[in-house]
Scaffold this active site. Structure first.
Site, PDB file in Angstrom:
ATOM      1  N   GLU A 470      -0.372  45.406 -25.932  1.00 48.61           N
ATOM      2  CA  GLU A 470      -0.108  43.964 -25.959  1.00 48.61           C
ATOM      3  C   GLU A 470       1.211  43.601 -25.282  1.00 48.61           C
ATOM      4  OE1 GLU A 470      -0.891  42.019 -29.714  1.00 48.61           O
ATOM      5  OE2 GLU A 470      -2.164  43.670 -30.354  1.00 48.61           O
ATOM      6  N   GLU A 538      -8.803  48.720 -30.362  1.00 48.38           N
ATOM      7  CA  GLU A 538      -8.637  48.394 -31.776  1.00 48.38           C
ATOM      8  C   GLU A 538      -9.895  47.656 -32.205  1.00 48.38           C
ATOM      9  OE1 GLU A 538      -4.962  46.244 -32.502  1.00 48.38           O
ATOM     10  OE2 GLU A 538      -3.850  47.618 -31.204  1.00 48.38           O
TER      11      GLU A 538
END
Lengths: 631, 320
Positions: A470, A538
């Protein structure tokens, strides 16, 4: 001699000063007897009790504390390794995306909003930038005397300055990579005084914004290492497979550090797990020694279900033939490749039954024990977990060895997360993203890629490098990818941000990676002539009572070869064991429980395991579905 | 229902209650309290308050993240407060006039039947309101068949749960069940292994924030074991038990020391009160837990509980 500057904390271009280059994590021993015990006489631990002085901000720190004649009578003590917060000096704090100074201090990363926005004083004069001054003395063990002596810090969060006997040695950032410095020029006979000044924040804070408790301090081991006069400084082992998938294709590159042009021999041997010799060669000591594409027919392949390892042993002898160093390294033969847009291991489609794993121990935070790691491996094996993503930083070195031995496929991730600079209240808003394409931030992140590669490159278990988490996408992350591509054609590269900024999709990830995409959306991708195989870096967010609906992901595995599984978020809750202030009972506390604000509260607990390593009820579901595709 | 007992159940036509008794059991159904008030087998009381339909579950992190609890909040109110609006009695399947005074003066001290059914109707406090009926049919061996019917109503938000909740006077020491291992939900039960299991104590799963937990899907039977009563003359501490069995279909249940509301109010497990009772709930509909993410993704649609359609379930409480 270089003078340490506090302004380095504010400058993203200064992140290592006098640090030795990163190198492979091989261990080395003086003799066969030492090798057998696993205790190297070349190392001297500096773990234990250190003198310590806490300062709330840089202006209050004990300036000059590293000088031998400094009056340290007012110092307290701390354990190494330990977080400054767990020790009770700094406040415990958990936060996910936003920066830990949210609502308290206005900060923008240096250069993010313009060349002239240098952020001078942002951290060096930061009112929230507390400082730990660490001190201890040591006397070299006899085995380390008269050798080149380096010091290794396995993890210091978040910026450190080092002195020995009052002389400045160096500076390091990157909390989760080993920092190594040459102490030889500063050593003296008898007692030596080592001093470390640890700052809670530096520009690294912007790129270490992981969803985790925010700690500081020396949180992994510290040791001295003495190097023999001919020393294997770095090694690169490649245990690949030829196209027939049965012939081992072995290469080795050794870099020796030779003092005074030392001479001698280097013996290189490979044995199988039963001790049968496959290969032996002896070469004269040299700066560089290479073995290229040595072929071994019918090797025993390494894979999750049968993590077979061969033993490489490098023995360095001096001119008299005396053994001066033995370097063992276990490696496997395996081949990772992309074929027809499917990722293969040893010619077979990889299915990742993975978890994301933060390093965690409820009592000590990210200071974890070997027992914690072994227990985690056991839990993996019992529940058919075959893969781990080291979210979102390199782990303790021992973990990689354990994964080699246990056959756990690793996605080895760099220490990088900057979601606070581009993800605001859930929206993609990269107006001040770092590293982005900013040249001033590029070397810092490429250095993290380099450290991750150089230290862990010999681990068979690593199938994928991961650029971080991220952090959006730009030229700087593309440069990290380029580093891996330049140095390693035996593994694939992953980056989650590939889905955030499509302009870079061909430059930053070999696979399509998304997080938390619903199964129906993934199916749309897979049925729309996809360019790359899909991995859930994820998925199945196991916060509280969760992990429902796993069958929908499992169905994708059976239906779409380009769907290659994923990594559950995550393995273990982050919560801190403490005493209930009312009843005195032992309890687990989460974000916001320490008056830490702004916080993301119970979002710290998304594990398959509770923070005390007892399993959540959902684990049996993981075992069931992951057990369907054991590979 | 089919009456398999050769014994007869004695009926006590009280002024406030309907008593049903036989060898080794005695049950009291209260007109005032709107439900079964007493369930005694072998001298041990199993009810603390009347069983009530339940509609709420303690918000999971997933529910919170996707706003489910906000959208369905009116079910919390009616979980706490519920009106009993009607009671009906049938003897050997024949409805009789509600036997309260003076209608009950026609009966004697030796009234018997093969089986007796008493049905309570509850009205929800939702907008719009709907009704749930709970019918208890008791035979001469003390077996109780319980049948629960929810009547769907257009315009009502999804149900967090639907079940019948029993409050037992003291905490269970353990429960044994035939069903799936571990804790299971409709969207998380594939890993459950069929078998016979014992759960000691009344564990509350220690999620960081207390929430819905302890569900057991696909259960054939469960036996709750206690060793204490609130009877001041009862000093025994030997185990005694009560068994709930499937009636046709397997059922879901949870056995916890707390109600959903007690769990809902705690931000940490240590804030929950000392366990004093057993909250045993049989569910006719269970919402999935979801898992795609915890900040917006809903539970997959097939694991929702529509409040606009009917839901029915039944089970049997074993007699003596």
């Amino acid at each position: 001699m270089m003078k340490p500057e506090l302004s380095w904390l504010d400058d993203p271009q200064t992140f290592r000063v006098n640090q030795l280059p990163a190198h492979s994590d091989h261990r080395f021993y003086q003799s066969e007897a030492d090798l057998a015990t696993g205790q190297s006489r070349f190392t001297q631990s500096l773990d234990g009790t250190w003198q310590f002085k806490f300062a709330k901000q840089p202006s209050e720190r004990p300036i000059g504390f590293y000088a031998p004649d400094y009056d340290r009578s007012g110092f307290d003590t701390i354990t190494v390794p330990e977080h400054i917060e767990i020790a009770g000096y700094g406040r415990l704090k958990y936060i996910n995306t936003t920066y830990p100074w949210e609502g308290k201090i206005y900060r923008r990363p240096a250069y993010a909003l313009g060349k002239d926005q240098k952020g001078e004083g942002m951290f060096s004069d930061g009112e929230d930038n507390y400082v730990g001054a660490y001190l201890r003395t040591f006397t070299l063990n006899s085995e380390l005397q008269n050798k080149r002596v380096v010091i290794q810090f396995d993890g210091v969060e978040q910026a450190m300055y080092l002195w020995l006997n009052g002389q400045f040695v160096g500076y390091a950032e990157d909390s989760f990579s080993q920092s190594e410095f040459d102490l030889t020029p500063y050593l003296k006979d008898g007692e030596n005084l080592i001093a470390v000044e640890v700052f809670k924040r530096s520009t690294a804070a912007f790129i270490e914004d992981q969803d985790m408790f925010r700690f500081s301090g020396i949180f992994r081991s510290v040791r001295l290492v003495g190097e023999p006069k001919s020393h294997v400084q770095d090694m690169r082992i490649i245990g690949n497979l030829a196209d027939n998938m049965t012939t081992g294709d072995f290469s080795l590159k050794l870099k020796l550090n030779r003092q005074a042009n030392a001479k001698g021999n280097v013996k290189i041997g490979i044995t199988d797990a039963d001790g049968e010799s496959l290969f032996n060669t002896t070469q004269a000591v040299n700066d560089d020694i290479e073995i290229n594409h040595q072929m071994f027919p019918n090797v025993h392949l390494w894979q999750h279900t049968d993590p077979y390892l061969y033993q490489l042993k490098v023995t360095v002898q001096d001119e008299q033939g005396k053994v001066i160093e033995i370097v063992p390294y276990k490696f496997g033969f395996r081949r990772v490749e992309m074929k027809n847009k499917i990722m293969l291991l040893n010619g077979k489609r990889i299915i990742l039954n993975g978890v994301n794993r933060h390093e965690w121990d409820a009592k000590s935070g990210r200071v974890i024990s070997l027992d914690d790691m072994k227990q985690d491996i056991k839990t993996f094996k019992e529940n058919h977990i075959n893969a781990v993503r080291t979210c979102h930083y390199p782990d303790r070195i021992e973990w990689y060895y354990l994964c080699d031995q246990a056959g756990i496929y690793m996605m080895a991730e760099n220490n990088l997360e900057s979601h606070g600079t581009w993800q605001k209240m859930g929206a993609v808003e990269p107006s001040y993203n770092v590293p982005g394409s900013l040249p001033e931030w590029r070397e810092a992140v490429v250095d993290r890629a380099r450290s991750n590669y150089e230290v862990f490159k010999n681990h068979t278990a690593i199938l994928f490098w991961s650029l971080g988490n991220e952090s959006y996408a730009g030229d700087d992350i593309a440069a990290m990818n380029a580093f891996y591509k330049e140095h390693d054609d035996t593994r694939l590269v992953h980056y989650e941000g590939v889905c955030r900024n499509r302009a870079y999709e061909d430059q930053i990830s070999d696979m399509e990676s998304m997080m938390y995409d619903p199964p129906k959306e993934i199916e749309k991708y897979l049925t729309n002539d996809p360019k790359k195989p899909f991995v859930d870096c994820e998925f199945m967010h196991d916060m509280g009572n969760s992990l429902g609906g796993m069958s929908s992901y499992n169905d994708l595995i059976d239906k779409y070869p380009m769907y290659q599984g994923g990594f559950i978020w995550d393995f273990i809750d982050q919560a801190i064991e403490t005493k209930d202030e009312v009843t005195g009972q032992t309890v687990l506390r989460y974000g916001g429980d320490f008056d830490d604000r702004h916080s993301d509260y119970e979002f710290s607990g998304d594990g398959l395991m509770f923070a005390d390593r007892t399993p959540k009820p959902a684990l049996q579901e993981v075992k069931y579905y992951y057990g369907k595709h054991i590979n | 229902m089919a009456n398999t007992s050769t014994k007869q159940v004695q009926i006590i036509y009280g002024d406030a209650t309907l008593g049903l008794r036989g060898e080794g059991f005695g049950y009291i159904f209260s007109y005032e309290r709107g439900g079964m008030e007493s369930l005694v087998q072998h001298g041990k009381e199993w009810l603390y308050r009347t069983p009530k339909p339940t509609f709420w579950r303690a918000t999971t992190d997933n529910d919170r993240g996707n706003g489910f609890s906000v959208k369905s909040a009116m079910w919390l109110g009616t979980d706490l407060f519920l009106k009993c609006t009607a009671v009906a009695v049938a003897v050997n399947d024949q409805p009789i006039e509600l036997p309260i005074s003076p209608a009950n003066n026609q009966y004697s001290d030796h009234e018997f039947a093969d089986h007796v059914t008493i049905t309570f109707t509850y009205e929800t406090l939702t907008v719009p309101a709907t009704t749930v009926t709970v019918a208890y049919t008791v035979n001469g061996s003390g077996e109780i068949n319980v049948s629960v019917d929810y009547h769907g109503k257009a315009g009502l938000p999804q149900l967090p749960a639907f079940g019948l909740r029993f409050m037992m006077p003291t905490p269970a020491v353990r429960f044994n069940y035939d069903g799936l291992s571990g804790e299971t939900y409709p969207d998380r039960m594939a890993g459950g292994v069929d078998g016979s299991y014992t759960v000691d104590g009344l564990p509350v799963t220690k999620y960081l924030v207390p929430q819905e937990c302890g569900m057991h899907m696909q259960t054939k039977q469960v036996t709750v074991v206690r060793n204490r009563t609130l009877d001041n003359t009862d000093h025994a501490n030997h185990d005694f038990n009560l068994t709930f069995k499937q009636d046709g279909q397997p059922f879901a249940f949870s056995c916890l020391p707390y109600t959903a509301e007690e769990l809902e109010n705690a931000t940490h497990i240590e804030e929950l009160p000392a366990p004093r009772r057993t909250v045993f709930t049989i569910f006719g509909a269970v919402r999935g837990v979801g898992g795609i993410d915890s900040w917006g993704a809903d539970v997959e649609e097939q694991y929702h509980i529509s409040a606009e359609t009917d839901h029915s379930f039944s089970f049997t409480i074993q007699g003596v």
